[in-house]
Design a protein around this motif. Structure first.
Motif, PDB file in Angstrom:
ATOM      1  N   ASN A  37     111.658  75.705  24.748  1.00 24.14           N
ATOM      2  CA  ASN A  37     111.027  76.518  23.702  1.00 24.14           C
ATOM      3  C   ASN A  37     110.914  77.951  24.187  1.00 24.14           C
ATOM      4  O   ASN A  37     109.837  78.521  24.263  1.00 24.14           O
ATOM      5  N   ARG A  38     112.060  78.515  24.524  1.00 23.82           N
ATOM      6  CA  ARG A  38     112.055  79.863  25.095  1.00 23.82           C
ATOM      7  C   ARG A  38     111.813  80.891  24.008  1.00 23.82           C
ATOM      8  O   ARG A  38     112.445  80.884  22.963  1.00 23.82           O
ATOM      9  N   THR A  39     110.871  81.807  24.273  1.00 21.42           N
ATOM     10  CA  THR A  39     110.578  82.874  23.330  1.00 21.42           C
ATOM     11  C   THR A  39     110.900  84.242  23.899  1.00 21.42           C
ATOM     12  O   THR A  39     110.997  85.210  23.160  1.00 21.42           O
ATOM     13  N   VAL A  40     111.063  84.328  25.204  1.00 24.75           N
ATOM     14  CA  VAL A  40     111.400  85.595  25.847  1.00 24.75           C
ATOM     15  C   VAL A  40     112.818  85.492  26.379  1.00 24.75           C
ATOM     16  O   VAL A  40     113.139  84.590  27.153  1.00 24.75           O
ATOM     17  N   GLU A  41     113.678  86.386  25.961  1.00 19.38           N
ATOM     18  CA  GLU A  41     115.089  86.290  26.318  1.00 19.38           C
ATOM     19  C   GLU A  41     115.389  87.040  27.610  1.00 19.38           C
ATOM     20  O   GLU A  41     116.216  87.946  27.645  1.00 19.38           O
ATOM     21  N   ASP A  42     114.721  86.663  28.688  1.00 25.69           N
ATOM     22  CA  ASP A  42     115.069  87.203  29.989  1.00 25.69           C
ATOM     23  C   ASP A  42     116.460  86.712  30.362  1.00 25.69           C
ATOM     24  O   ASP A  42     116.807  85.554  30.144  1.00 25.69           O
ATOM     25  N   LYS A  43     117.243  87.588  30.951  1.00 24.71           N
ATOM     26  CA  LYS A  43     118.578  87.207  31.401  1.00 24.71           C
ATOM     27  C   LYS A  43     118.490  86.748  32.852  1.00 24.71           C
ATOM     28  O   LYS A  43     117.952  87.455  33.698  1.00 24.71           O
ATOM     29  N   TYR A  44     119.018  85.558  33.115  1.00 24.80           N
ATOM     30  CA  TYR A  44     118.971  85.059  34.480  1.00 24.80           C
ATOM     31  C   TYR A  44     120.280  84.382  34.845  1.00 24.80           C
ATOM     32  O   TYR A  44     121.066  83.959  33.970  1.00 24.80           O
ATOM     33  N   ALA A  45     120.520  84.303  36.150  1.00 26.37           N
ATOM     34  CA  ALA A  45     121.674  83.597  36.696  1.00 26.37           C
ATOM     35  C   ALA A  45     121.199  82.412  37.501  1.00 26.37           C
ATOM     36  O   ALA A  45     120.107  82.442  38.089  1.00 26.37           O
ATOM     37  N   VAL A  46     122.020  81.361  37.535  1.00 23.99           N
ATOM     38  CA  VAL A  46     121.737  80.169  38.340  1.00 23.99           C
ATOM     39  C   VAL A  46     122.857  80.009  39.367  1.00 23.99           C
ATOM     40  O   VAL A  46     124.036  80.083  39.028  1.00 23.99           O
ATOM     41  N   SER A  68     122.494  83.260  31.705  1.00 22.57           N
ATOM     42  CA  SER A  68     123.504  84.257  31.339  1.00 22.57           C
ATOM     43  C   SER A  68     124.735  84.158  32.228  1.00 22.57           C
ATOM     44  O   SER A  68     125.850  84.466  31.791  1.00 22.57           O
ATOM     45  N   VAL A  69     124.526  83.735  33.485  1.00 27.55           N
ATOM     46  CA  VAL A  69     125.626  83.558  34.431  1.00 27.55           C
ATOM     47  C   VAL A  69     125.359  82.275  35.213  1.00 27.55           C
ATOM     48  O   VAL A  69     124.229  82.028  35.642  1.00 27.55           O
ATOM     49  N   ARG A  70     126.421  81.483  35.417  1.00 28.80           N
ATOM     50  CA  ARG A  70     126.307  80.209  36.131  1.00 28.80           C
ATOM     51  C   ARG A  70     127.341  80.184  37.262  1.00 28.80           C
ATOM     52  O   ARG A  70     128.531  80.428  37.029  1.00 28.80           O
ATOM     53  N   GLU A 140     129.102  88.544  45.194  1.00 30.05           N
ATOM     54  CA  GLU A 140     130.092  88.347  44.132  1.00 30.05           C
ATOM     55  C   GLU A 140     129.435  88.370  42.754  1.00 30.05           C
ATOM     56  O   GLU A 140     130.015  88.868  41.783  1.00 30.05           O
ATOM     57  N   LEU A 141     128.224  87.837  42.668  1.00 34.40           N
ATOM     58  CA  LEU A 141     127.497  87.882  41.398  1.00 34.40           C
ATOM     59  C   LEU A 141     127.235  89.317  40.977  1.00 34.40           C
ATOM     60  O   LEU A 141     127.385  89.673  39.796  1.00 34.40           O
ATOM     61  N   ASN A 142     126.849  90.154  41.930  1.00 38.00           N
ATOM     62  CA  ASN A 142     126.588  91.555  41.620  1.00 38.00           C
ATOM     63  C   ASN A 142     127.851  92.245  41.096  1.00 38.00           C
ATOM     64  O   ASN A 142     127.806  93.004  40.127  1.00 38.00           O
ATOM     65  N   LYS A 143     128.997  91.954  41.730  1.00 33.95           N
ATOM     66  CA  LYS A 143     130.271  92.521  41.263  1.00 33.95           C
ATOM     67  C   LYS A 143     130.569  92.048  39.837  1.00 33.95           C
ATOM     68  O   LYS A 143     130.989  92.835  38.982  1.00 33.95           O
ATOM     69  N   TYR A 144     130.364  90.765  39.607  1.00 27.96           N
ATOM     70  CA  TYR A 144     130.638  90.195  38.289  1.00 27.96           C
ATOM     71  C   TYR A 144     129.778  90.861  37.217  1.00 27.96           C
ATOM     72  O   TYR A 144     130.271  91.207  36.130  1.00 27.96           O
ATOM     73  N   CYS A 145     128.495  91.027  37.502  1.00 24.72           N
ATOM     74  CA  CYS A 145     127.588  91.641  36.526  1.00 24.72           C
ATOM     75  C   CYS A 145     127.992  93.077  36.211  1.00 24.72           C
ATOM     76  O   CYS A 145     127.869  93.528  35.064  1.00 24.72           O
ATOM     77  N   GLN A 146     128.470  93.790  37.216  1.00 25.56           N
ATOM     78  CA  GLN A 146     128.948  95.152  36.979  1.00 25.56           C
ATOM     79  C   GLN A 146     130.201  95.144  36.118  1.00 25.56           C
ATOM     80  O   GLN A 146     130.370  95.999  35.235  1.00 25.56           O
ATOM     81  N   GLU A 147     131.085  94.165  36.356  1.00 20.91           N
ATOM     82  CA  GLU A 147     132.333  94.082  35.594  1.00 20.91           C
ATOM     83  C   GLU A 147     132.088  93.779  34.121  1.00 20.91           C
ATOM     84  O   GLU A 147     132.741  94.344  33.238  1.00 20.91           O
ATOM     85  N   VAL A 148     131.151  92.863  33.859  1.00 20.75           N
ATOM     86  CA  VAL A 148     130.916  92.439  32.466  1.00 20.75           C
ATOM     87  C   VAL A 148     129.711  93.134  31.849  1.00 20.75           C
ATOM     88  O   VAL A 148     129.329  92.836  30.714  1.00 20.75           O
ATOM     89  N   LEU A 184     121.686  93.820  45.338  1.00 23.70           N
ATOM     90  CA  LEU A 184     121.602  93.640  43.890  1.00 23.70           C
ATOM     91  C   LEU A 184     120.918  94.843  43.260  1.00 23.70           C
ATOM     92  O   LEU A 184     120.343  95.689  43.947  1.00 23.70           O
ATOM     93  N   ASN A 185     120.968  94.894  41.942  1.00 25.92           N
ATOM     94  CA  ASN A 185     120.172  95.874  41.218  1.00 25.92           C
ATOM     95  C   ASN A 185     118.700  95.704  41.622  1.00 25.92           C
ATOM     96  O   ASN A 185     118.192  94.576  41.637  1.00 25.92           O
ATOM     97  N   PRO A 186     118.007  96.785  41.969  1.00 28.13           N
ATOM     98  CA  PRO A 186     116.629  96.644  42.465  1.00 28.13           C
ATOM     99  C   PRO A 186     115.664  96.037  41.453  1.00 28.13           C
ATOM    100  O   PRO A 186     114.585  95.568  41.835  1.00 28.13           O
ATOM    101  N   ASN A 187     116.033  96.000  40.179  1.00 34.38           N
ATOM    102  CA  ASN A 187     115.155  95.408  39.166  1.00 34.38           C
ATOM    103  C   ASN A 187     115.393  93.909  38.974  1.00 34.38           C
ATOM    104  O   ASN A 187     114.712  93.271  38.173  1.00 34.38           O
ATOM    105  N   THR A 188     116.353  93.350  39.699  1.00 37.61           N
ATOM    106  CA  THR A 188     116.641  91.920  39.601  1.00 37.61           C
ATOM    107  C   THR A 188     115.857  91.160  40.656  1.00 37.61           C
ATOM    108  O   THR A 188     115.894  91.511  41.835  1.00 37.61           O
ATOM    109  N   LYS A 189     115.151  90.124  40.244  1.00 38.24           N
ATOM    110  CA  LYS A 189     114.338  89.325  41.160  1.00 38.24           C
ATOM    111  C   LYS A 189     115.085  88.060  41.552  1.00 38.24           C
ATOM    112  O   LYS A 189     115.751  87.447  40.717  1.00 38.24           O
TER     113      LYS A 189
END
Length: 287
Positions: A37-46, A68-70, A140-148, A184-189
């Protein structure tokens, strides 16, 4: 989400006054606990690391598909494939593919690697032995996020904080490298999810952690504050059963393990140096 910018000579959330760098707010409920029952659309990777997946399958399925990324990391791909094979075939068909599989590929079988290649998953080999597959996976995740052009709010590594202690410390080292080397982007936890516990690093400054009701009321609720890399010269807390008042956390002296909560919705922490915060998330493990 983080509150950005410097805040100097302020009264902190714990009522103390000394220079701070930033103030962070932490709330895991919307992207960890309320998957159905997600109401906040935070973007996260697993990221799936090379340890058994012990969490409830219903949680894992929704947590994975809502990401958002797996990513599966080396032998973590074998663990993921094992997890999928335990699901009914019609359910397997609803599970999204990894966006990519990465690692030095020393702990994944060729059959599994080719299986995911044929399904359309991108594979990225990272032979560098100066870093763990977890660290290289984040790079590699950081590179991918920059690419897309995706800005992630959170990254969660599903692993295990049991077994080989060198691998456990290696996971903590990766969290430390994210901070020290700006991986990573400094705002990513970044978080480590192990069984029914979650851990992350608290940088020097003020932190306000929202404690889910399920955690606060659990009969075996626990949390811990452990200095990482160097002693924490000063730390003040509120919302814990055993609070700290401008004290030092240091191996050989005091380290706050097996602490718990006083029932407050918020735990407030002011620390002068890096702290590893961990706490229980009830009902994540399959019974």
């Amino acid at each position: 989400m983080a509150i950005n910018g410097s805040i100097n000579n302020m009264h902190n959330c714990c009522g103390q006054s000394f220079n701070v760098i930033k103030c962070w707010q932490w709330n895991i409920k919307q992207f960890i606990m309320f998957q159905s029952n997600r109401t906040v659309e935070d973007k996260y990777a697993v990221l799936i690391l090379n340890r058994p997946i012990t969490q409830n399958p219903e949680f894992i399925k929704s947590f994975w598909n809502n990401a958002s990324v797996r990513i599966t990391v080396d032998g973590g791909t074998v663990r993921w494939d094992t997890f999928l094979n335990q699901l009914p075939e019609d359910v397997q068909n609803t599970i999204k593919l990894p966006d990519f599989v990465t690692g030095d590929f020393d702990s994944i079988t060729e059959d599994i690697l080719n299986k995911y290649r044929k399904k359309g998953a991108k594979t990225i080999r990272t032979p560098d032995q100066n870093h763990t597959d977890f660290t290289k996976g984040l790079i590699e995740l950081n590179k991918y996020c920059q690419e897309v052009n995706i800005q992630l709010d959170h990254i969660v590594a599903i692993c295990q904080n049991s077994g080989r202690i060198d691998q456990i410390l290696g996971n903590i080292q990766t969290l430390h490298l994210v901070k020290e080397k700006n991986l990573l982007n400094p705002n990513t936890k970044v978080y480590i999810l192990s069984d029914d516990s979650i851990s992350w690093l608290l940088s020097p400054g003020d932190h306000v952690i929202n404690i889910p009701e399920e955690t606060r009321q659990h009969r075996k609720a626990w949390c811990s504050l452990v200095p990482v890399g160097t002693p924490c010269e000063r730390i003040t807390t509120s919302g814990l059963k055993w609070n700290l008042d401008n004290q030092e956390l240091k191996f050989g002296e005091i380290v706050s393990t097996s602490n718990t909560f006083d029932g407050s919705e918020l735990v407030k922490i002011k620390c002068s140096h890096l702290i590893l915060w961990s706490m229980i998330i009830p009902n994540l493990i399959s019974q």
